[in-house]
Design a protein around this motif. Structure first.
Motif, PDB file in Angstrom:
ATOM      1  N   GLU A 291       0.820  -1.222   0.000  1.00  0.00           N
ATOM      2  CA  GLU A 291       0.000   0.000   0.000  1.00  0.00           C
ATOM      3  C   GLU A 291       0.849   1.265   0.000  1.00  0.00           C
ATOM      4  N   LEU A 292       1.933   1.255   0.752  1.00  0.00           N
ATOM      5  CA  LEU A 292       2.773   2.447   0.855  1.00  0.00           C
ATOM      6  C   LEU A 292       3.678   2.632  -0.358  1.00  0.00           C
ATOM      7  N   SER A 293       4.048   1.566  -1.016  1.00  0.00           N
ATOM      8  CA  SER A 293       4.997   1.634  -2.129  1.00  0.00           C
ATOM      9  C   SER A 293       4.445   2.336  -3.360  1.00  0.00           C
ATOM     10  N   VAL A 294       3.145   2.435  -3.473  1.00  0.00           N
ATOM     11  CA  VAL A 294       2.563   3.103  -4.642  1.00  0.00           C
ATOM     12  C   VAL A 294       2.502   4.624  -4.476  1.00  0.00           C
ATOM     13  N   ARG A 295       2.803   5.120  -3.297  1.00  0.00           N
ATOM     14  CA  ARG A 295       2.776   6.561  -3.048  1.00  0.00           C
ATOM     15  C   ARG A 295       4.061   7.213  -3.541  1.00  0.00           C
ATOM     16  N   SER A 296       3.924   8.425  -4.046  1.00  0.00           N
ATOM     17  CA  SER A 296       5.114   9.186  -4.433  1.00  0.00           C
ATOM     18  C   SER A 296       5.828   9.641  -3.163  1.00  0.00           C
ATOM     19  N   VAL A 297       7.095  10.002  -3.292  1.00  0.00           N
ATOM     20  CA  VAL A 297       7.852  10.455  -2.121  1.00  0.00           C
ATOM     21  C   VAL A 297       7.200  11.684  -1.486  1.00  0.00           C
ATOM     22  N   PRO A 298       6.828  12.720  -2.257  1.00  0.00           N
ATOM     23  CA  PRO A 298       6.172  13.866  -1.613  1.00  0.00           C
ATOM     24  C   PRO A 298       4.874  13.494  -0.884  1.00  0.00           C
ATOM     25  N   GLU A 299       4.092  12.602  -1.487  1.00  0.00           N
ATOM     26  CA  GLU A 299       2.841  12.164  -0.847  1.00  0.00           C
ATOM     27  C   GLU A 299       3.136  11.394   0.438  1.00  0.00           C
ATOM     28  N   LEU A 300       4.127  10.539   0.398  1.00  0.00           N
ATOM     29  CA  LEU A 300       4.517   9.756   1.563  1.00  0.00           C
ATOM     30  C   LEU A 300       4.955  10.665   2.710  1.00  0.00           C
ATOM     31  N   LEU A 301       5.806  11.651   2.390  1.00  0.00           N
ATOM     32  CA  LEU A 301       6.314  12.558   3.416  1.00  0.00           C
ATOM     33  C   LEU A 301       5.212  13.449   3.984  1.00  0.00           C
ATOM     34  N   GLU A 302       4.325  13.936   3.135  1.00  0.00           N
ATOM     35  CA  GLU A 302       3.236  14.793   3.601  1.00  0.00           C
ATOM     36  C   GLU A 302       2.267  14.008   4.479  1.00  0.00           C
ATOM     37  N   SER A 303       1.937  12.805   4.059  1.00  0.00           N
ATOM     38  CA  SER A 303       1.033  11.955   4.841  1.00  0.00           C
ATOM     39  C   SER A 303       1.647  11.620   6.195  1.00  0.00           C
ATOM     40  N   ARG A 304       2.928  11.310   6.206  1.00  0.00           N
ATOM     41  CA  ARG A 304       3.636  10.994   7.451  1.00  0.00           C
ATOM     42  C   ARG A 304       3.622  12.191   8.398  1.00  0.00           C
ATOM     43  N   TYR A 305       3.910  13.365   7.853  1.00  0.00           N
ATOM     44  CA  TYR A 305       3.931  14.575   8.671  1.00  0.00           C
ATOM     45  C   TYR A 305       2.543  14.863   9.242  1.00  0.00           C
ATOM     46  N   ALA A 306       1.514  14.764   8.403  1.00  0.00           N
ATOM     47  CA  ALA A 306       0.146  15.041   8.849  1.00  0.00           C
ATOM     48  C   ALA A 306      -0.285  14.045   9.930  1.00  0.00           C
ATOM     49  N   LYS A 307       0.072  12.786   9.754  1.00  0.00           N
ATOM     50  CA  LYS A 307      -0.294  11.758  10.739  1.00  0.00           C
ATOM     51  C   LYS A 307       0.357  12.069  12.085  1.00  0.00           C
ATOM     52  N   PHE A 308       1.636  12.409  12.058  1.00  0.00           N
ATOM     53  CA  PHE A 308       2.356  12.706  13.295  1.00  0.00           C
ATOM     54  C   PHE A 308       1.768  13.942  13.978  1.00  0.00           C
ATOM     55  N   ARG A 309       1.389  14.950  13.205  1.00  0.00           N
ATOM     56  CA  ARG A 309       0.829  16.179  13.771  1.00  0.00           C
ATOM     57  C   ARG A 309      -0.552  15.958  14.388  1.00  0.00           C
ATOM     58  N   ARG A 310      -1.296  14.964  13.899  1.00  0.00           N
ATOM     59  CA  ARG A 310      -2.631  14.666  14.460  1.00  0.00           C
ATOM     60  C   ARG A 310      -2.544  13.992  15.828  1.00  0.00           C
ATOM     61  N   MET A 311      -1.426  13.382  16.137  1.00  0.00           N
ATOM     62  CA  MET A 311      -1.300  12.688  17.412  1.00  0.00           C
ATOM     63  C   MET A 311      -1.457  13.669  18.561  1.00  0.00           C
ATOM     64  N   GLY A 312      -2.226  13.256  19.543  1.00  0.00           N
ATOM     65  CA  GLY A 312      -2.457  14.119  20.694  1.00  0.00           C
ATOM     66  C   GLY A 312      -3.710  14.965  20.565  1.00  0.00           C
ATOM     67  N   GLN A 313      -4.338  14.953  19.402  1.00  0.00           N
ATOM     68  CA  GLN A 313      -5.582  15.696  19.241  1.00  0.00           C
ATOM     69  C   GLN A 313      -6.729  14.767  19.627  1.00  0.00           C
ATOM     70  N   LEU A 314      -6.962  14.709  20.910  1.00  0.00           N
ATOM     71  CA  LEU A 314      -7.890  13.746  21.483  1.00  0.00           C
ATOM     72  C   LEU A 314      -9.303  13.853  20.910  1.00  0.00           C
ATOM     73  N   ALA A 315      -9.819  15.035  20.776  1.00  0.00           N
ATOM     74  CA  ALA A 315     -11.187  15.186  20.298  1.00  0.00           C
ATOM     75  C   ALA A 315     -11.337  14.599  18.894  1.00  0.00           C
ATOM     76  N   ALA A 316     -10.368  14.841  18.032  1.00  0.00           N
ATOM     77  CA  ALA A 316     -10.419  14.311  16.674  1.00  0.00           C
ATOM     78  C   ALA A 316     -10.343  12.789  16.681  1.00  0.00           C
ATOM     79  N   ALA A 317      -9.505  12.230  17.542  1.00  0.00           N
ATOM     80  CA  ALA A 317      -9.335  10.780  17.605  1.00  0.00           C
ATOM     81  C   ALA A 317     -10.597  10.095  18.112  1.00  0.00           C
ATOM     82  N   LEU A 318     -11.296  10.716  19.035  1.00  0.00           N
ATOM     83  CA  LEU A 318     -12.475  10.094  19.618  1.00  0.00           C
ATOM     84  C   LEU A 318     -13.702  10.193  18.725  1.00  0.00           C
ATOM     85  N   THR A 319     -13.690  11.082  17.725  1.00  0.00           N
ATOM     86  CA  THR A 319     -14.834  11.222  16.855  1.00  0.00           C
ATOM     87  C   THR A 319     -14.706  10.350  15.614  1.00  0.00           C
ATOM     88  N   VAL A 320     -13.560   9.704  15.433  1.00  0.00           N
ATOM     89  CA  VAL A 320     -13.350   8.873  14.232  1.00  0.00           C
ATOM     90  C   VAL A 320     -14.153   7.609  14.328  1.00  0.00           C
TER      91      VAL A 320
END
Length: 138
Positions: A109-138
């Motif tokens: 699944e990850l190998s089909v992503r371009s490098v910029p997409e991979l890096l942006e997704s990784r950064y966004a995922k890491f930045r979402r950590m700790g946002q409890l309200a967002a995590a509990l509404t998923v």
């Protein structure tokens, strides 16, 4: 590690904690064996700080939400990996057989992503950590 131009797949086995826990969290896909725990501090350390009593580790563990199920609900862990009867430590071969298809699928699944997409997704995922309200509404 966050800027590596390749997929990062992490599997938490046993106990992941302390400063190393932050590095593990950078993964594009984070797996966790079903009986593992993962936190930035041990329950005993947390209890010692909060209540000055390491004996309250069980209470601290509940508050920290360190189980695979808890961390999946919070969006920290992407996938829980089953363990063989008696736990992964009791049968390494069976544990590896259960983990293999999870790793292959994540890499596919990850190998089909371009490098910029991979890096942006990784950064966004890491930045979402700790946002409890967002995590509990998923």
């Amino acid at each position: 590690m966050a800027r590596l131009p390749v997929p990062i797949i992490v599997t938490i086995t046993g106990e992941g904690g302390s400063g190393g826990a932050l590095a593990i969290a950078v993964g594009d896909h984070i797996n966790m064996l079903e009986n593992s725990i993962y936190s930035v501090i041990s329950p005993e350390g947390c209890a010692s700080i909060l209540w000055r009593d390491a004996g309250k580790a069980e209470l601290a563990a509940e508050a920290l939400r360190i189980t695979a199920k808890d961390l999946t609900e919070l969006g920290i862990v992407d996938e829980i990996v089953a363990e063989p009867e008696g736990g992964a430590h009791s049968d390494h071969e069976a544990a590896a057989q259960l983990l293999e298809p999870v790793l292959v699928r994540a890499l596919d699944e990850l190998s089909v992503r371009s490098v910029p997409e991979l890096l942006e997704s990784r950064y966004a995922k890491f930045r979402r950590m700790g946002q409890l309200a967002a995590a509990l509404t998923v």
